[in-house]
Design an enzyme around this catalytic site. Sequence first.
Site, short mmCIF file in Angstrom:
data_model
loop_
_atom_site.label_atom_id
_atom_site.label_comp_id
_atom_site.label_asym_id
_atom_site.label_seq_id
_atom_site.Cartn_x
_atom_site.Cartn_y
_atom_site.Cartn_z
N LYS A 74 15.86 13.88 2.32
CA LYS A 74 16.57 15.16 2.45
C LYS A 74 17.01 15.45 3.90
O LYS A 74 18.06 16.04 4.11
CB LYS A 74 15.72 16.31 1.91
CG LYS A 74 15.57 16.28 0.39
CD LYS A 74 14.78 17.46 -0.13
CE LYS A 74 14.52 17.31 -1.62
NZ LYS A 74 13.73 18.41 -2.18
N GLY A 95 6.28 24.14 -11.45
CA GLY A 95 7.59 23.93 -10.82
C GLY A 95 8.66 23.34 -11.71
O GLY A 95 9.74 22.98 -11.21
P1 NAP Z 1 6.41 16.90 2.48
O1 NAP Z 1 7.62 17.19 3.29
O2 NAP Z 1 5.79 15.56 2.54
O3 NAP Z 1 5.31 18.02 2.89
C1 NAP Z 1 4.02 17.97 2.36
C2 NAP Z 1 3.29 19.27 2.67
O4 NAP Z 1 2.03 19.25 1.96
C3 NAP Z 1 2.95 19.46 4.15
O5 NAP Z 1 3.01 20.84 4.44
C4 NAP Z 1 1.51 18.93 4.22
O6 NAP Z 1 0.74 19.50 5.26
C5 NAP Z 1 0.96 19.43 2.90
N1 NAP Z 1 -0.21 18.69 2.43
C6 NAP Z 1 -0.23 17.43 1.94
N2 NAP Z 1 -1.48 17.09 1.57
C7 NAP Z 1 -2.27 18.18 1.81
C8 NAP Z 1 -3.66 18.46 1.65
N3 NAP Z 1 -4.49 17.56 1.11
N4 NAP Z 1 -4.10 19.69 1.99
C9 NAP Z 1 -3.26 20.60 2.52
N5 NAP Z 1 -1.94 20.41 2.71
C10 NAP Z 1 -1.45 19.20 2.36
O7 NAP Z 1 6.67 17.16 0.92
P2 NAP Z 1 7.73 18.19 0.29
O8 NAP Z 1 9.03 17.53 0.13
O9 NAP Z 1 7.64 19.45 1.10
O10 NAP Z 1 7.13 18.41 -1.19
C11 NAP Z 1 5.98 19.20 -1.41
C12 NAP Z 1 5.71 19.27 -2.90
O11 NAP Z 1 6.72 20.05 -3.57
C13 NAP Z 1 5.70 17.90 -3.59
O12 NAP Z 1 4.60 17.85 -4.48
C14 NAP Z 1 7.02 17.87 -4.34
O13 NAP Z 1 6.95 17.07 -5.49
C15 NAP Z 1 7.20 19.35 -4.68
N6 NAP Z 1 8.61 19.72 -4.92
C16 NAP Z 1 8.97 20.23 -6.14
C17 NAP Z 1 10.28 20.61 -6.37
C18 NAP Z 1 10.68 21.18 -7.71
O14 NAP Z 1 11.89 21.26 -7.98
N7 NAP Z 1 9.75 21.57 -8.55
C19 NAP Z 1 11.25 20.49 -5.35
C20 NAP Z 1 10.85 19.99 -4.12
C21 NAP Z 1 9.53 19.60 -3.91
P3 NAP Z 1 0.70 18.80 6.72
O15 NAP Z 1 1.92 19.30 7.42
O16 NAP Z 1 -0.56 19.30 7.31
O17 NAP Z 1 0.71 17.32 6.51
#
Ligand code: NAP
Length: 271
Positions: free
Chosen positions: A65, A236
């Site tokens: 993205k 979601g």
């Molecule tokens: P990303 O950019 O990799 O960010 C991951 C986030 O999760 C960061 O804030 C990270 O914190 C945090 N995190 C990961 N493991 C953790 C843990 N064990 N404890 C606490 N915080 C943790 O991923 P993203 O693109 O933002 O996606 C996040 C989620 O949203 C995914 O599961 C994705 O599938 C979902 N999503 C869903 C939709 C939908 O349409 N439903 C759309 C977009 C995304 P740190 O900064 O500390 O590493």
Amino acid sequence: MEQYRVYGNPIKQSKSPFIHRLFAQQTKQAIEYQKELVAFNAFESTVRSFIEQGGKGANVTVPFKEQAFDICDQLTDRAKLSEAVNTLSFSDGKIFGDNTDGIGLVNDLYRCGVKVSGKNILLLGAGGAAKGVIPSLLAEQPAQLVIANRTQEKALAIAHKYNIETVKAMTFEELVNYQADIIINATSSGLSGHPLSIPPTIFTKTCVCYDMVYGKDLPIFLQQAQTHGVDKLIDGLGMLVFQAAAAFEQWRGVRPDPDAVMTMLRQELHQ
Ligand code: NAP
């Protein structure tokens, strides 16, 4: 037939082709929509060669993205603020970028009877998904938006960027004294199979808990909220379908019916 793609790595799990093919059937649009696995260093070249072949648009998912944002000639305001793009449109040799994740989330909250306006929102996470939804959440004029992230600097950086009284960063520990009307989990912590390390006091009987994750079973964050007495739990799946609907409408100029597709997708998940 006009061609569309969804690019990601991994991509096998993507439901976007299922959703867009149903939208195309509903609205009688002759399009072809395929998922494509892209090598980590080949995003831009893949997009440019698709444009050369006459491709009309693409969705973009993890981890591309931010790269999608970088290659756009023009961006919507919400994509500029998000610094991430999930919807590309190609026209006259130019690349137009938008981020429809936020409108997907807000529309799904509306579908569930949840209004953001005037509410205290707690957003957990500061990755691409969190950044993508903030402009649309703020457009609804919440009373406050608190961002809390495991790595505090990232939440602070977002709050600094917006630099308005409504947006604040907190540590997970500081949340012990905070209660919100709506809690949105935008972390990918569920993948670890463990609950989030957040104070259970954030959960109240009257708050709404939203998890961007979806699946056959209730996501772990929603299980955690349920254990602490929260009644209103939303996964979601609706956000996914509504962000796709916004992209489809942009590409084709017709609005599909997200509710019908959600029902079919929910059934598919349970098969
Ligand atoms: P990303 O950019 O990799 O960010 C991951 C986030 O999760 C960061 O804030 C990270 O914190 C945090 N995190 C990961 N493991 C953790 C843990 N064990 N404890 C606490 N915080 C943790 O991923 P993203 O693109 O933002 O996606 C996040 C989620 O949203 C995914 O599961 C994705 O599938 C979902 N999503 C869903 C939709 C939908 O349409 N439903 C759309 C977009 C995304 P740190 O900064 O500390 O590493």
